[in-house]
Design an enzyme around this catalytic site. Structure first.
Site, PDB file in Angstrom:
ATOM      1  CG  ASP A   1      -6.181  25.135  33.616  1.00 14.99           C
ATOM      2  OD1 ASP A   1      -7.582  25.401  33.583  1.00 14.99           O
ATOM      3  OD2 ASP A   1      -5.040  25.097  33.128  1.00 14.99           O
TER       4      ASP A   1
ATOM      5  CD  GLU B   1      -6.808  27.427  37.359  1.00 15.90           C
ATOM      6  OE1 GLU B   1      -5.040  26.657  37.426  1.00 15.90           O
ATOM      7  OE2 GLU B   1      -6.094  27.762  37.819  1.00 15.90           O
TER       8      GLU B   1
END
Ligand code: TTP
Length: 303
Positions: A9, A113
């Site tokens: 992320d 992500e």
């Protein structure tokens, strides 16, 4: 075979994208706003320097300015009155391209992500011990009390002490952590962006662990630490349980922590929430030995 999944992320992604375009703002408090004249615009991303002054995403630009007078705002560009996210999407693709070199099973989960199935690469590298010197940004859930390095050392020592089922699974995570350090370094080198990662045996656990240490850090969640984590993890922290379903778990079943769910048989969950939701709740996705198939992660997806 237990899989090794990393969730990568990006840290304060839109801010990093803007700072790469205007490097004079690197290291300074910044946020990205969707500009409306109203109250200085709504904040959609906050850099970590601004977070240190208490600025968060739920604030208006004007409120943030009061807390952090030096803050710089980047505005999301608009085309015909609509936000134009092209530069953020393109930047996300650059990252995916780097990650895809480490696995042929990468699933883009959002603009910033991605899940990476590292199982095959881990298998290839299992004969070498993961060295702590190469795990400079790695935290181990359940082993951090005395400090990051001490926790990492004591986990690695115990992992490489034996060869039972848990040792072998943990060794896979240790090698997965090594690969994740390499992936994150490659992302930084090739794009200039910092990111964090969670490394675990399934997607849900990888996602959960990624958020524990940020920014520019990675977190391993061994099987042995899952129960301890769940016993203190509020239900709303789990994906899909942030809203009404989570609320009713708390109200109807008095379930405060996700670990409390284990007490309920399927029939009781189904009586309370209907057959489908009850089964979903039960479907072991909260627990490590779950039934996600490798195919669930999908191939690299563009959107
Ligand atoms: P997030 O990954 O939720 O957050 P972040 O990358 O800004 O910060 P963190 O380091 O805590 O992960 O979101 C990714 C980007 O998506 C974010 O930079 C801006 C955008 N975004 C929105 O436009 N609206 C939103 O409501 C959220 C949550 C994010």
């Amino acid at each position: 075979m237990e899989r090794v999944i990393a969730l990568v992320d990006m840290d304060c992604f839109y801010v990093q994208v803007e700072q790469r375009l205007q490097p004079e703002y690197k290291g300074k408090p910044c946020a990205v706003v969707q500009y409306k004249k109203w109250k200085g615009g709504s904040i959609i991303a906050v850099g970590y320097e601004a977070r240190a002054c208490g600025v968060n995403r739920n604030m208006w630009g004007d409120e943030a300015k009061k807390l952090c007078p030096d803050i710089h705002f980047f505005r999301v560009p608009e085309v015909r009155g609509k936000a134009d996210l092209t530069k953020f999407r393109d930047a996300g693709k650059e990252v995916i391209n780097v990650l895809s070199r480490f696995s042929n099973c990468v699933e883009r989960a959002s603009i910033d992500e991605a899940y990476i199935d590292l199982t095959e690469e881990v298998k290839r590298r299992m004969d070498k011990r993961a060295q702590k010197e190469l795990l400079q940004n790695t935290h181990i859930v359940g082993f951090d009390k005395e400090g990051r390095l001490e926790g990492l050392e004591s986990w690695l020592d115990s992992v490489y002490e034996g060869d039972d089922f848990n040792n072998i699974q943990d060794k896979k995570l240790a090698v997965g952590a090594l690969i994740s350090e390499e992936m994150r370094a490659a992302v930084y080198e090739e794009t200039g962006f910092r990111c964090s990662a969670g490394i675990a045996h399934n997607k849900m656990l990888a996602k959960l662990s990624c958020g524990i240490n940020k920014p520019n850090k990675q977190t391993v969640l061994p099987y042995g630490s899952v129960q301890g984590l769940f016993s203190t993890l509020p239900v709303r922290k789990i994906r899909n349980l942030g809203g009404k379903l989570g609320e009713s778990l708390v109200e109807e079943l008095n379930v405060e922590f996700i670990g409390d769910l284990v007490k309920f048989p399927l029939t009781e969950l189904q009586n309370n929430f209907g057959d489908k939701t009850g089964e979903q709740l039960m479907k072991s996705q909260w627990f490590p030995h779950h039934n996600e198939k490798s195919a669930d992660i999908g191939e690299y997806e563009e959107f």
